[in-house]
Design a protein around this motif. Sequence first.
Motif: not given
Length: 274
Positions: A46-62
């Motif tokens: 949804e953030l991408g569709r709203a004009g943002y560059h959104a990134v979620a990453f699997d954190q350390r250990g994940y």
Amino acid sequence: MSDHVQITTAAGTFDALSGGSPGDRPVLLLHGFPEAATAWAHQVAELGRAGYHAVAFDQRGYSPGVRPEEVADYRMDELVGDVLAIADELGWSRFDLVGHDWGATVAWHTAAEHPERVRTLTAVSTPHPSALAAALREDEEQQLRSQYMAVFRERSAERRLLDDDAAALRRIYEYRPAPSQIDDYVVRLSEPGALTAALNWYRAARWNVAPEAVAVPTMYVWSTEDVAFGSAAALACGKWVTGAYRFEMLEDVSHWVPEEVPETLTALLLDHLA
């Protein structure tokens, strides 16, 4: 829609979800325990569709590519360092930061310690660490709610969570998402060393020092049915924000806000970012 990408830093290669276009206003999202970046799939899209560059990453250990074995490798300074390294690799000098559960703890620290990098903060469920520390000293209800942390530090925690087809781990997901989603989390955390790495966040917490107050514009989202964090810490959170502060309370919602009420949280997030 979101894309699966990999982001390589000095610590190793992180798996991530990305939505929107490079060059759009950047938003970084941090997941908690015991989940993964996919917890933010709805928000990233949804953030991408709203004009943002959104990134979620699997954190350390994940992320399998960043899974050190030592408990000390999961101290807060290492986790905050990953956030900044990811942002550097993406070419983001400043970014909006969003976190849930442990991801919110990392976000509080990052915003407090590096305000020159963080444009706005959105913390979901987990209050400012100093507000939580005060509640743990003074509020019996919060002391009871937080007993699980000691259990997760025990050497037997991995076995107890994964025995019987990970029955105890599955019970943690009280909001009951799609069975396939729980299965995905269980498969990820059943990989060799994965659950130990995730639990090492709790074991390394003894080295963490609560941050100072946050100066950047902050929204804190708390839900009334959160089993981990009670009202004492939630209502005291604003004492630890010196910038513009917004508190949102969601009635009859569990701890798992991003997935239980994705549309509600996304609407709040978009409004805060605007």
